[in-house]
Design an enzyme around this catalytic site. Sequence first.
Site, short mmCIF file in Angstrom:
data_model
loop_
_atom_site.label_atom_id
_atom_site.label_comp_id
_atom_site.label_asym_id
_atom_site.label_seq_id
_atom_site.Cartn_x
_atom_site.Cartn_y
_atom_site.Cartn_z
N PRO A 178 0.84 -1.26 -0.10
CA PRO A 178 0.16 -0.17 -0.09
C PRO A 178 0.94 1.34 -0.17
O PRO A 178 1.71 1.72 0.98
CB PRO A 178 -0.40 -0.65 1.02
CG PRO A 178 -0.59 -1.21 2.00
CD PRO A 178 0.85 -1.85 0.97
N GLU A 179 0.76 2.53 -0.90
CA GLU A 179 1.04 3.57 -1.31
C GLU A 179 0.43 4.66 -0.57
O GLU A 179 -0.95 4.18 -0.24
CB GLU A 179 1.89 3.53 -2.80
CG GLU A 179 3.29 2.21 -2.83
CD GLU A 179 3.68 2.30 -4.14
OE1 GLU A 179 3.84 4.03 -4.32
OE2 GLU A 179 3.80 1.45 -4.86
N ARG A 187 16.14 -1.43 -4.96
CA ARG A 187 14.28 -1.83 -5.98
C ARG A 187 14.34 -1.67 -7.28
O ARG A 187 15.16 -1.31 -7.82
CB ARG A 187 13.29 -1.03 -5.21
CG ARG A 187 13.81 -0.66 -3.92
CD ARG A 187 12.56 -1.19 -2.35
NE ARG A 187 11.67 -2.01 -2.98
CZ ARG A 187 10.26 -1.11 -2.83
NH1 ARG A 187 10.51 0.15 -1.76
NH2 ARG A 187 9.30 -2.23 -2.56
#
Length: 262
Positions: free
Chosen positions: A2-3, A250
């Site tokens: 969740p961003e 990332r």
Amino acid sequence: MPELPEVETFKRYLDSTSLHQRITNVDVRDVYVLKRVSARELARRLKGRRFENSHRHGKHLFVRAGDELWLRLHFGMTGSLQYLKRDEGTPKTARVLFSFANNRRLAFDDQRKFGEIELVTDLDEFLQTRRLGPDALEISFPEFKAIVGNHRGAVKAILLNQQLIAGIGNLYADEILFRARMHPATEAGRLSDKDLRQLFRATRHVLEKAIALKTDFNRLPKSWLLPHRGKRGRCPRCGRALKSATIGGRTSWFCPYCQKRI
Ligand SMILES: [Zn+2]
């Protein structure tokens, strides 16, 4: 994970279901989720109170339950909220259940157990202690320019750094850079005023559009990177194969043709 857009969607969901009802019980099913508070203390402080309103900052959701009492929710990797109907069974991965006087329950669901729940007395103090940057949707262009333009390193790493700008995670950072036609490893110091403005506009557009679509990935525009990212994915703009690389720790997906290093 969740961003900002997902957490904003949870906020709106909570606001439309769980406010102004007396809390009758708090059932903690897995204590890993509690930070600096025991299950007993959490229940004692919340019982008899009501969730009054909520505030989101970056990926944190704060729910007000009285003067100087906020419930902080962080959704980790897989967290979500579910407002359960009267007879609805409890989801297997519900970690905390807030029961209301109307016999409905709000479940904090979290399959992979990276979520966090805490009680906070002072919001500003919390944000300062964590040194969280301004929220990505609250920031003005001059602030954005000062933050991104004055830091060294890959532009993607800067977008991901919650202490500089709060709310953007890996997926939306890639989407923002795709929209701005910027290679994720571009050195931030090399960005011109025009580049920074383009990046700022792309940030707002991507986050706002994702919120408007309630972050339903099936409804995202086909012109976005998100429906295509991954192995064998092709750029929706030029049709060439997408590439991945580790940037800012990332996995980043991008189109090496459309997103040139500046
Ligand atoms: Zn392309």
